[in-house]
Design a protein around this motif. Structure first.
Motif, mmCIF file in Angstrom:
data_model
loop_
_atom_site.group_PDB
_atom_site.id
_atom_site.type_symbol
_atom_site.label_atom_id
_atom_site.label_comp_id
_atom_site.label_asym_id
_atom_site.label_seq_id
_atom_site.Cartn_x
_atom_site.Cartn_y
_atom_site.Cartn_z
ATOM 1 N N GLN A 106 8.784 26.004 -6.680
ATOM 2 C CA GLN A 106 8.357 27.397 -6.729
ATOM 3 C C GLN A 106 8.513 28.021 -5.156
ATOM 4 O O GLN A 106 9.086 29.018 -4.953
ATOM 5 C CB GLN A 106 6.953 27.606 -7.024
ATOM 6 N N ARG A 107 8.223 27.482 -4.124
ATOM 7 C CA ARG A 107 8.046 27.764 -2.779
ATOM 8 C C ARG A 107 9.685 27.969 -2.231
ATOM 9 O O ARG A 107 10.086 28.993 -1.826
ATOM 10 C CB ARG A 107 7.321 26.674 -1.796
ATOM 11 N N ILE A 108 10.323 27.024 -2.407
ATOM 12 C CA ILE A 108 11.887 26.897 -2.150
ATOM 13 C C ILE A 108 12.825 28.275 -2.972
ATOM 14 O O ILE A 108 13.385 28.937 -2.605
ATOM 15 C CB ILE A 108 12.490 25.576 -2.324
ATOM 16 N N GLU B 272 13.804 16.593 -0.073
ATOM 17 C CA GLU B 272 12.911 15.686 0.207
ATOM 18 C C GLU B 272 11.584 15.727 -0.753
ATOM 19 O O GLU B 272 10.592 15.103 -0.464
ATOM 20 C CB GLU B 272 12.351 16.383 1.707
ATOM 21 N N CYS B 273 11.852 16.666 -1.674
ATOM 22 C CA CYS B 273 10.649 16.920 -2.672
ATOM 23 C C CYS B 273 10.553 15.644 -3.421
ATOM 24 O O CYS B 273 11.703 15.221 -3.994
ATOM 25 C CB CYS B 273 10.838 18.022 -3.282
ATOM 26 N N ALA B 274 9.389 15.429 -4.073
ATOM 27 C CA ALA B 274 9.545 14.642 -5.263
ATOM 28 C C ALA B 274 9.933 15.336 -6.633
ATOM 29 O O ALA B 274 9.871 16.458 -6.807
ATOM 30 C CB ALA B 274 7.881 14.114 -5.696
ATOM 31 N N THR C 155 6.256 20.645 -8.356
ATOM 32 C CA THR C 155 6.672 21.971 -9.019
ATOM 33 C C THR C 155 6.370 23.096 -7.999
ATOM 34 O O THR C 155 6.875 24.130 -7.720
ATOM 35 C CB THR C 155 5.821 22.246 -10.082
ATOM 36 N N ALA C 156 5.294 22.485 -7.002
ATOM 37 C CA ALA C 156 4.569 23.686 -6.122
ATOM 38 C C ALA C 156 6.010 23.936 -4.799
ATOM 39 O O ALA C 156 6.219 24.869 -4.410
ATOM 40 C CB ALA C 156 3.624 23.274 -5.479
ATOM 41 N N VAL D 166 13.311 20.547 -10.013
ATOM 42 C CA VAL D 166 14.204 20.419 -9.059
ATOM 43 C C VAL D 166 15.734 20.625 -9.258
ATOM 44 O O VAL D 166 16.474 21.352 -8.519
ATOM 45 C CB VAL D 166 13.935 18.932 -8.285
ATOM 46 N N GLN D 167 16.088 20.216 -10.556
ATOM 47 C CA GLN D 167 17.333 20.637 -11.104
ATOM 48 C C GLN D 167 17.725 22.140 -11.156
ATOM 49 O O GLN D 167 18.753 22.406 -10.768
ATOM 50 C CB GLN D 167 17.413 19.840 -12.413
#
Length: 230
Positions: free
Chosen positions: A151-153, A141-143, A147-148, A48-49
């Motif tokens: 990757q999508r973002i 909003e992601c945990a 990682t999925a 996320v970072q």
């Protein structure tokens, strides 16, 4: 027209991803934004970072470009309207300035705004910046270990890169610094990890692309010098 350059789609790769610890490349990257192979040869997953840094960097970049084009458009419109008024024309005529000169000034700035499409460029950067913030909202909003989603973002951000005009390298370096400061804990930011931009480069950042110039940090330059001495 992006600065002096045409607003053609010719975007540079991401300037880099942030590190949890200033001065070190982000997890799974070499500082270029690309995931690097782990011990088994598989690229390390994005965090996320990592994605937050890239989104912030891009948002800062387009915010700076947006401000430049908005200011330029307003200035050109101000000069065009002011020079075209009868009062200003009469004042210049009384001072001995030929009416032809005034007409040329109005024609020049009107053509400049039309050819460069300053307002259109501003709208483009505003649109891209908004898309970055939309992706950032999804990221929040992601945990932490999703990682999925990362990757999508990240893939969505890559699509945005393909829509961007020419990258202005000095603006990119400043955006990199701003993003790093934003993701670094207060009091932990080391200025040796900020990319160096000279005063002249700062003043001309929206005019010259500095395409052949590599912006580096003091820490990177010190490491290069150390290696040369070996």
């Amino acid at each position: 027209m992006d600065g002096i350059d045409t607003e053609a789609a010719d975007t540079a790769a991401p300037a880099g991803t942030a590190a949890a610890t200033p001065g070190a490349p982000a997890t799974g990257t070499d500082g270029s934004g690309a995931a690097q192979p782990a011990a088994g040869g598989t690229p390390a997953p994005l965090t996320v970072q990592d994605v937050r840094f890239d989104l912030l960097r891009n948002a800062h970049y387009h915010g700076d470009r947006l401000g430049f084009f908005e200011r330029s458009h307003r200035l050109v419109m101000f000069i065009t309207v002011l020079a075209g008024t009868a009062a200003v024309g009469s004042a210049f005529a009384e001072s001995g300035v030929p009416t032809l000169i005034i007409g040329l000034v109005v024609a020049f700035f009107s053509t400049l705004d039309l050819v460069c499409d300053l307002s259109g460029a501003a709208r483009l950067h505003e649109k891209i910046r908004q898309r970055c913030f939309d992706l950032m909202a999804e990221l929040e909003e992601c945990a932490a270990g999703d990682t999925a989603a990362c990757q999508r973002i990240s893939a969505s951000l890559v699509k945005i890169y393909g829509e961007e005009p020419h990258t202005m390298a000095a603006v990119e370096a400043l955006a990199w610094n701003s993003a790093l400061a934003a993701v670094t804990n207060p009091g932990e930011l080391d200025h040796d990890d900020l990319q160096t931009v000279t005063t002249w480069q700062w003043l001309t950042r929206h005019i010259w692309r500095y395409a052949g110039h590599t912006f580096t940090t003091p820490r990177e330059r010190a490491e290069i010098a150390r290696r040369k001495r070996l």
